[in-house]
Motif scaffolding. Structure first.
Motif, PDB file in Angstrom:
ATOM      1  N   PHE A 161      48.461  53.034  27.274  1.00 46.79           N
ATOM      2  CA  PHE A 161      48.532  52.228  28.572  1.00 46.79           C
ATOM      3  C   PHE A 161      48.958  51.898  29.501  1.00 46.79           C
ATOM      4  O   PHE A 161      49.349  52.014  30.590  1.00 46.79           O
ATOM      5  CB  PHE A 161      48.204  50.625  27.471  1.00 46.79           C
ATOM      6  CG  PHE A 161      48.746  49.401  28.488  1.00 46.79           C
ATOM      7  CD1 PHE A 161      47.183  49.012  29.269  1.00 46.79           C
ATOM      8  CD2 PHE A 161      50.131  49.086  28.361  1.00 46.79           C
ATOM      9  CE1 PHE A 161      47.726  47.771  30.398  1.00 46.79           C
ATOM     10  CE2 PHE A 161      49.981  47.890  29.530  1.00 46.79           C
ATOM     11  CZ  PHE A 161      48.843  47.933  30.175  1.00 46.79           C
ATOM     12  N   ALA A 162      50.319  52.783  28.647  1.00 49.20           N
ATOM     13  CA  ALA A 162      52.196  53.327  29.688  1.00 49.20           C
ATOM     14  C   ALA A 162      51.488  54.275  30.646  1.00 49.20           C
ATOM     15  O   ALA A 162      52.120  54.313  32.300  1.00 49.20           O
ATOM     16  CB  ALA A 162      53.027  53.436  28.816  1.00 49.20           C
ATOM     17  N   LEU A 163      50.777  55.107  29.973  1.00 47.02           N
ATOM     18  CA  LEU A 163      50.136  56.258  30.968  1.00 47.02           C
ATOM     19  C   LEU A 163      49.483  56.135  32.422  1.00 47.02           C
ATOM     20  O   LEU A 163      49.569  56.210  33.844  1.00 47.02           O
ATOM     21  CB  LEU A 163      50.131  57.379  30.270  1.00 47.02           C
ATOM     22  CG  LEU A 163      50.550  58.460  29.692  1.00 47.02           C
ATOM     23  CD1 LEU A 163      50.363  59.457  28.711  1.00 47.02           C
ATOM     24  CD2 LEU A 163      51.754  59.544  30.195  1.00 47.02           C
ATOM     25  N   MET A 164      48.426  55.240  31.889  1.00 47.30           N
ATOM     26  CA  MET A 164      47.659  54.317  33.181  1.00 47.30           C
ATOM     27  C   MET A 164      48.860  53.756  33.683  1.00 47.30           C
ATOM     28  O   MET A 164      48.022  53.358  35.343  1.00 47.30           O
ATOM     29  CB  MET A 164      47.061  53.924  31.980  1.00 47.30           C
ATOM     30  CG  MET A 164      46.298  54.727  31.035  1.00 47.30           C
ATOM     31  SD  MET A 164      44.389  55.573  31.954  1.00 47.30           S
ATOM     32  CE  MET A 164      43.127  56.325  30.618  1.00 47.30           C
ATOM     33  N   LEU A 165      49.286  52.849  32.779  1.00 47.13           N
ATOM     34  CA  LEU A 165      49.738  51.691  34.165  1.00 47.13           C
ATOM     35  C   LEU A 165      50.729  52.904  35.744  1.00 47.13           C
ATOM     36  O   LEU A 165      50.671  52.028  36.032  1.00 47.13           O
ATOM     37  CB  LEU A 165      50.856  50.908  33.124  1.00 47.13           C
ATOM     38  CG  LEU A 165      51.553  49.475  34.087  1.00 47.13           C
ATOM     39  CD1 LEU A 165      50.057  48.797  34.126  1.00 47.13           C
ATOM     40  CD2 LEU A 165      52.286  49.232  32.867  1.00 47.13           C
ATOM     41  N   ARG A 184      51.557  44.856  43.552  1.00 50.10           N
ATOM     42  CA  ARG A 184      51.402  43.145  43.210  1.00 50.10           C
ATOM     43  C   ARG A 184      49.921  43.876  41.687  1.00 50.10           C
ATOM     44  O   ARG A 184      50.337  42.687  41.329  1.00 50.10           O
ATOM     45  CB  ARG A 184      50.569  43.009  44.015  1.00 50.10           C
ATOM     46  CG  ARG A 184      51.388  42.366  45.054  1.00 50.10           C
ATOM     47  CD  ARG A 184      51.249  41.118  45.689  1.00 50.10           C
ATOM     48  NE  ARG A 184      52.148  40.861  46.952  1.00 50.10           N
ATOM     49  CZ  ARG A 184      52.419  40.047  47.795  1.00 50.10           C
ATOM     50  NH1 ARG A 184      50.694  39.399  48.178  1.00 50.10           N
ATOM     51  NH2 ARG A 184      53.245  39.194  48.516  1.00 50.10           N
ATOM     52  N   PHE A 185      49.254  44.458  42.069  1.00 44.49           N
ATOM     53  CA  PHE A 185      48.126  44.039  41.047  1.00 44.49           C
ATOM     54  C   PHE A 185      49.085  45.091  39.028  1.00 44.49           C
ATOM     55  O   PHE A 185      48.804  44.388  38.032  1.00 44.49           O
ATOM     56  CB  PHE A 185      47.518  45.563  41.351  1.00 44.49           C
ATOM     57  CG  PHE A 185      45.785  45.749  40.163  1.00 44.49           C
ATOM     58  CD1 PHE A 185      45.331  44.416  40.061  1.00 44.49           C
ATOM     59  CD2 PHE A 185      45.619  47.471  39.372  1.00 44.49           C
ATOM     60  CE1 PHE A 185      44.564  45.064  38.938  1.00 44.49           C
ATOM     61  CE2 PHE A 185      44.729  46.299  38.225  1.00 44.49           C
ATOM     62  CZ  PHE A 185      43.882  45.321  37.975  1.00 44.49           C
ATOM     63  N   LYS A 186      50.289  45.889  39.645  1.00 44.79           N
ATOM     64  CA  LYS A 186      50.860  46.457  38.542  1.00 44.79           C
ATOM     65  C   LYS A 186      51.653  45.453  37.336  1.00 44.79           C
ATOM     66  O   LYS A 186      50.986  45.180  36.681  1.00 44.79           O
ATOM     67  CB  LYS A 186      51.262  47.381  38.918  1.00 44.79           C
ATOM     68  CG  LYS A 186      51.996  48.503  37.779  1.00 44.79           C
ATOM     69  CD  LYS A 186      53.172  49.347  38.487  1.00 44.79           C
ATOM     70  CE  LYS A 186      53.416  50.190  37.605  1.00 44.79           C
ATOM     71  NZ  LYS A 186      54.450  51.227  37.797  1.00 44.79           N
ATOM     72  N   ARG A 187      52.444  44.907  38.621  1.00 41.01           N
ATOM     73  CA  ARG A 187      52.965  43.555  37.886  1.00 41.01           C
ATOM     74  C   ARG A 187      51.934  42.669  36.802  1.00 41.01           C
ATOM     75  O   ARG A 187      52.071  42.026  36.146  1.00 41.01           O
ATOM     76  CB  ARG A 187      53.523  42.597  38.827  1.00 41.01           C
ATOM     77  CG  ARG A 187      54.803  44.206  39.256  1.00 41.01           C
ATOM     78  CD  ARG A 187      55.765  42.998  40.260  1.00 41.01           C
ATOM     79  NE  ARG A 187      55.294  42.395  41.023  1.00 41.01           N
ATOM     80  CZ  ARG A 187      55.319  42.995  42.392  1.00 41.01           C
ATOM     81  NH1 ARG A 187      56.311  43.836  42.664  1.00 41.01           N
ATOM     82  NH2 ARG A 187      54.904  42.234  43.392  1.00 41.01           N
ATOM     83  N   PHE A 188      50.380  42.590  37.750  1.00 40.93           N
ATOM     84  CA  PHE A 188      49.694  41.385  37.312  1.00 40.93           C
ATOM     85  C   PHE A 188      49.365  41.832  36.087  1.00 40.93           C
ATOM     86  O   PHE A 188      49.074  41.084  34.586  1.00 40.93           O
ATOM     87  CB  PHE A 188      48.952  40.846  38.241  1.00 40.93           C
ATOM     88  CG  PHE A 188      47.413  40.604  37.620  1.00 40.93           C
ATOM     89  CD1 PHE A 188      47.406  39.294  37.647  1.00 40.93           C
ATOM     90  CD2 PHE A 188      46.291  40.884  36.869  1.00 40.93           C
ATOM     91  CE1 PHE A 188      46.675  38.094  36.631  1.00 40.93           C
ATOM     92  CE2 PHE A 188      45.463  40.392  36.725  1.00 40.93           C
ATOM     93  CZ  PHE A 188      45.879  38.789  36.128  1.00 40.93           C
ATOM     94  N   VAL A 189      48.587  43.368  35.893  1.00 41.37           N
ATOM     95  CA  VAL A 189      48.462  43.612  34.361  1.00 41.37           C
ATOM     96  C   VAL A 189      49.518  43.658  33.193  1.00 41.37           C
ATOM     97  O   VAL A 189      49.155  43.484  32.267  1.00 41.37           O
ATOM     98  CB  VAL A 189      47.822  45.114  35.070  1.00 41.37           C
ATOM     99  CG1 VAL A 189      47.343  45.919  33.426  1.00 41.37           C
ATOM    100  CG2 VAL A 189      46.585  44.735  35.872  1.00 41.37           C
TER     101      VAL A 189
END
Length: 321
Positions: free
Chosen positions: A112-116, A123-128
């Motif tokens: 998940f961290a690698l995908m993120l 903004r989408f990254k902070r939302f996820v």
């Protein structure tokens, strides 16, 4: 004689210099080191002083007599646990749940961290990230209740969808079948801890030298290749340390999540060491017995920690100490 005195004098001089330099560093960092004192005091009061209670495991504890006055029992309670007819099934369930959690739950936050890290839209990254953190702050009583509601054979959404899609002819009591309990529990733990567990890996990824990514781009590496050959090796030290901790805690399945999802129908696969000790040791007020099981778990945890650290240093040349 004079030569001997001179040699002794020269040998004492470096020692005095080291002592004075240590005191100098202590005074120079007094403000920083004083910030650690509250944590050390807290650790001493709540972690080291209570270790005196380990004596209960070796005694026939009587609350009216106290720890010191209670008669000694030796290893009686340890033998009683290992010879218990339920010992093998309880140990099997504990190792199976932790094994699945180690196999599925440990790499999930890393992936998940690698995908993120590959998401470029801030903004989408902070939302996820925010959405992934939320389940961690929900208690297992509430989260377990949601799982029970979703899997309910009467009004659960999962049964409704499976019946509507024609996958099932009639609703199934998923949580009531013993064979399903391990995967239900592990899936719930992965969902609940995915975002929170990825925080440490996201922090490690943020410290990777950006020049390495630029060099990989010049060499023609794609995003997946950068992830595999740059990002993952750069955070491997963090991964190894977290893996050592996970292996040492392989006998700790948790307590709240299992107790919430446990019922008489799935007891065959849901009874672990923690829940067994709670029922037989604490509910029946067998404090010496429950303490003995806790001590045995701690000894095994230390052995696993040392073994995992040794193997890790041999294979990857990285370790916790």
């Amino acid at each position: 004689m004079n030569n001997t005195v001179q040699v002794q004098h020269h040998n004492k001089a470096p020692h005095r210099k080291q002592t004075s330099s240590r005191w100098f560093r202590l005074k120079a960092q007094f403000e920083l080191q004083s910030m650690v004192w509250p944590a050390l005091i807290f650790l001493f009061i709540f972690s080291y002083i209570p270790m005196y209670g380990i004596l209960i495991a070796f005694k026939e504890y009587n609350m009216f007599l106290g720890i010191t006055e209670s008669p000694w029992a030796g290893l009686t309670h340890f033998k009683e646990f290992f010879l218990d007819p339920n010992f093998m099934s309880v140990l099997r369930n504990t190792l199976a749940i932790n094994g699945l959690n180690l196999l599925i739950g440990f790499p999930a936050p890393i992936i998940f961290a690698l995908m993120l890290n590959e998401i470029t839209h801030s903004r989408f990254k902070r939302f996820v990230q925010t959405i992934s953190y939320l389940p961690h702050f929900v208690s297992w009583v509430v989260f377990g209740g949601l799982i029970l509601t979703i899997l309910s054979p009467t009004n659960g959404i999962l049964n409704f969808l499976l019946v509507q899609l024609g996958i099932l002819s009639e609703p199934v009591n998923f949580i009531g079948e013993a064979d399903n309990f391990w995967m239900i529990l592990v899936t719930g733990e992965v969902i609940k801890g995915l975002g929170w567990g990825a925080i440490i890996y996201i922090a490690a990824i943020s410290g990777v030298d950006q020049d390495m990514y630029e060099a990989a781009t010049i060499d023609g590496a794609g995003r997946v290749q950068k992830m595999w050959y740059v990002t993952l090796p750069s955070i491997m030290g963090t991964v190894v340390i977290m893996l050592i901790f996970a292996i040492s805690a392989i006998l700790n399945t948790g307590f709240e999540q299992i107790l919430v999802l446990q019922n008489p129908l799935n007891l065959e696969t849901s009874e672990t060491i923690d829940t067994y000790v709670y029922k037989t040791g604490l509910q029946q007020m067998r404090y010496s017995y429950s303490t003995a099981v806790g001590v045995a778990k701690s000894v095994v945890a230390v052995m696993l920690l040392l073994l995992a650290n040794y193997v890790s240093k041999k294979i990857t040349d990285r370790g916790l100490f």
